[in-house]
Design an enzyme around this catalytic site. Sequence first.
Site, PDB file in Angstrom:
ATOM      1  N   ARG A   1      -6.774  -1.345  -9.028  1.00  0.00           N
ATOM      2  CA  ARG A   1      -7.431   0.291  -9.059  1.00  0.00           C
ATOM      3  C   ARG A   1      -6.668   1.229  -9.147  1.00  0.00           C
ATOM      4  O   ARG A   1      -6.961   2.361  -8.950  1.00  0.00           O
ATOM      5  CB  ARG A   1      -8.408   0.049  -7.818  1.00  0.00           C
ATOM      6  CG  ARG A   1      -9.324  -0.926  -7.752  1.00  0.00           C
ATOM      7  CD  ARG A   1     -10.322  -0.827  -6.697  1.00  0.00           C
ATOM      8  NE  ARG A   1     -11.437  -1.767  -6.386  1.00  0.00           N
ATOM      9  CZ  ARG A   1     -12.759  -1.525  -6.588  1.00  0.00           C
ATOM     10  NH1 ARG A   1     -13.043  -0.493  -7.018  1.00  0.00           N
ATOM     11  NH2 ARG A   1     -13.697  -2.353  -6.802  1.00  0.00           N
TER      12      ARG A   1
ATOM     13  N   VAL B   1     -15.317  -0.933   7.762  1.00  0.00           N
ATOM     14  CA  VAL B   1     -14.925  -0.402   6.607  1.00  0.00           C
ATOM     15  C   VAL B   1     -15.023  -0.809   5.012  1.00  0.00           C
ATOM     16  O   VAL B   1     -15.554  -0.079   4.392  1.00  0.00           O
ATOM     17  CB  VAL B   1     -13.173  -0.593   6.608  1.00  0.00           C
ATOM     18  CG1 VAL B   1     -12.445   0.010   5.443  1.00  0.00           C
ATOM     19  CG2 VAL B   1     -12.739  -0.091   7.820  1.00  0.00           C
TER      20      VAL B   1
ATOM     21  N   ARG C   1     -16.264   0.015  -2.953  1.00  0.00           N
ATOM     22  CA  ARG C   1     -15.180   1.051  -3.095  1.00  0.00           C
ATOM     23  C   ARG C   1     -15.083   2.038  -4.072  1.00  0.00           C
ATOM     24  O   ARG C   1     -14.491   2.174  -4.967  1.00  0.00           O
ATOM     25  CB  ARG C   1     -13.797   0.427  -3.400  1.00  0.00           C
ATOM     26  CG  ARG C   1     -13.432  -0.681  -2.221  1.00  0.00           C
ATOM     27  CD  ARG C   1     -12.569  -1.807  -2.662  1.00  0.00           C
ATOM     28  NE  ARG C   1     -10.962  -1.067  -2.594  1.00  0.00           N
ATOM     29  CZ  ARG C   1      -9.977  -1.805  -2.645  1.00  0.00           C
ATOM     30  NH1 ARG C   1     -10.070  -3.155  -2.622  1.00  0.00           N
ATOM     31  NH2 ARG C   1      -8.678  -1.180  -2.663  1.00  0.00           N
TER      32      ARG C   1
ATOM     33  N   ARG D   1      -0.754 -10.954  -5.115  1.00  0.00           N
ATOM     34  CA  ARG D   1      -1.054  -9.406  -5.337  1.00  0.00           C
ATOM     35  C   ARG D   1      -0.358  -8.873  -4.168  1.00  0.00           C
ATOM     36  O   ARG D   1      -0.018  -7.792  -4.266  1.00  0.00           O
ATOM     37  CB  ARG D   1      -2.684  -9.034  -5.417  1.00  0.00           C
ATOM     38  CG  ARG D   1      -3.247  -9.583  -6.758  1.00  0.00           C
ATOM     39  CD  ARG D   1      -4.636  -8.874  -6.809  1.00  0.00           C
ATOM     40  NE  ARG D   1      -4.411  -7.524  -6.589  1.00  0.00           N
ATOM     41  CZ  ARG D   1      -5.467  -6.789  -5.575  1.00  0.00           C
ATOM     42  NH1 ARG D   1      -6.038  -7.485  -4.881  1.00  0.00           N
ATOM     43  NH2 ARG D   1      -5.302  -5.613  -5.455  1.00  0.00           N
TER      44      ARG D   1
ATOM     45  N   ASN E   1       0.849  -1.204   0.020  1.00  0.00           N
ATOM     46  CA  ASN E   1      -0.141   0.198  -0.029  1.00  0.00           C
ATOM     47  C   ASN E   1       0.903   1.303   0.049  1.00  0.00           C
ATOM     48  O   ASN E   1       0.272   2.247   0.014  1.00  0.00           O
ATOM     49  CB  ASN E   1      -0.901   0.021   1.228  1.00  0.00           C
ATOM     50  CG  ASN E   1      -2.259  -1.260   1.049  1.00  0.00           C
ATOM     51  OD1 ASN E   1      -2.399  -1.426   0.013  1.00  0.00           O
ATOM     52  ND2 ASN E   1      -2.567  -1.479   2.098  1.00  0.00           N
TER      53      ASN E   1
END
Length: 461
Positions: free
Chosen positions: A119, A355, A148, A441, A46
């Site tokens: 994304r 979330v 999302r 990933r 991230n």
Amino acid sequence: MTNNENDDLSTDAQKAGARVGLTSDQIIINGGRPLQGRIEVRGAKNLATKAMVAALLGQTPSLLRNVPNISDVRVVAGLLALHGVQITKGEQPGDYVLDPSNVESAHMADIDAHAGSSRIPILFCGPLLHRLGEAFIPDLGGCRIGDRPIDFHLDALRKFGAVVEKLPSGIRMTAPNGLHGADIELPYPSVGATEQVLLTSVLASGTTELKNAAIEPEIMDLIAILQKMGAIINVEPNRVIFIEGVDELHGYKHSAIFDRNEAASWAAAALATEGDIFVGGARQEEMMTFLNVFRKVGGAFEIEDDGIRFYHPGGELKPVVIETDVHPGFMTDWQQPLVVALAKANGVSTIHETVYENRFGFTDALNKMGADIVVYKDGLEGYKRRVARRDFEQAAVITGPTKLTGADVEVPDLRGGFSHLIAALTAEGQSTVSNVGIISRGYEDFIGKLRALGADFVFEA
């Protein structure tokens, strides 16, 4: 899930696995053996992918160190190359040199083909609008854990002066009058939207004030990178960030922060398998909230200068109540791998997912293996909450202890997939886990790490 969705997931998983050298998309695991040994975690997924995008903003090359060998990094590298960024490997493993001297437009079809399930293309918009005056993004994929929506991104870009045109194949953006500072308040402290504002505001004329910003460690690391490039960014109390736009940025040299989500996943694997795993590269500060819960469940850990040892000290595991939240709360990416250990706890555990609205699909496979997990799609009322209730949230109630037995399961998403690996490693008998390419990933060389920890498994050709 429809057959077409299953086909899409399988194709994405196979592509993802192939990008990091997986020879098969199916693994057969003989469970019941504790995982023991040492593994290393590198840079956070991230952060690394966002730091690579930030290189587009510089006028000179950037050097990013500690980059993990995961498929998402290769997707971003491909997208950058499509836009004329020259990428070469540095002197050390995990070093990437990114030269943005010849940035150019790319065709939407090519972007779509390279992006796959990622994304990340939405974050290219601000930098490309600064460099080229236009940007294209295709329909966005990603793990099927919730909508999302990109509305936060588009709304912010419009406030900076972008003109957004929605097309059948995606979205085209232009900035006929350039981009200017803006006052932006996010309805939710979205990590992606905060990254979008940061990447767009640093070269926008004037000052930007961002309220209700995400403050995750990866966000702070991205801010550190942008400051190294010449940006002026002030992080204020109460989730407020001020950015003063500058005329030009240069390249950076930076080592990516460690991947705390991967570290927590291996910690959960140690607890569930009654094992002992030293996670090299993990740090206490960024994992304090996780460490508290890990200890409450009955796990033990030891902090060292070069990492953290996670182990099952013996005795019964204890039930807990968890409410996921943005940082510094309990991360949503931590709850899925931990669920397997909670299935072995003596009592009833509850997880309130605040979330994402669709993150408990992975529990179907765990129930198939013998767990007792009930998902409440509208959440649970009447419980005194620390986190404000959200309209879409779900809850999972895990009753234990239960004994898991081997089964055939299919990976649904990145973190859920790792929980399936943990369940198979914990279960008595043999399990076949398919669609494992998705796991690549976000987990570097997870096959090699399983071998290093003594797992008993084979790939099926």
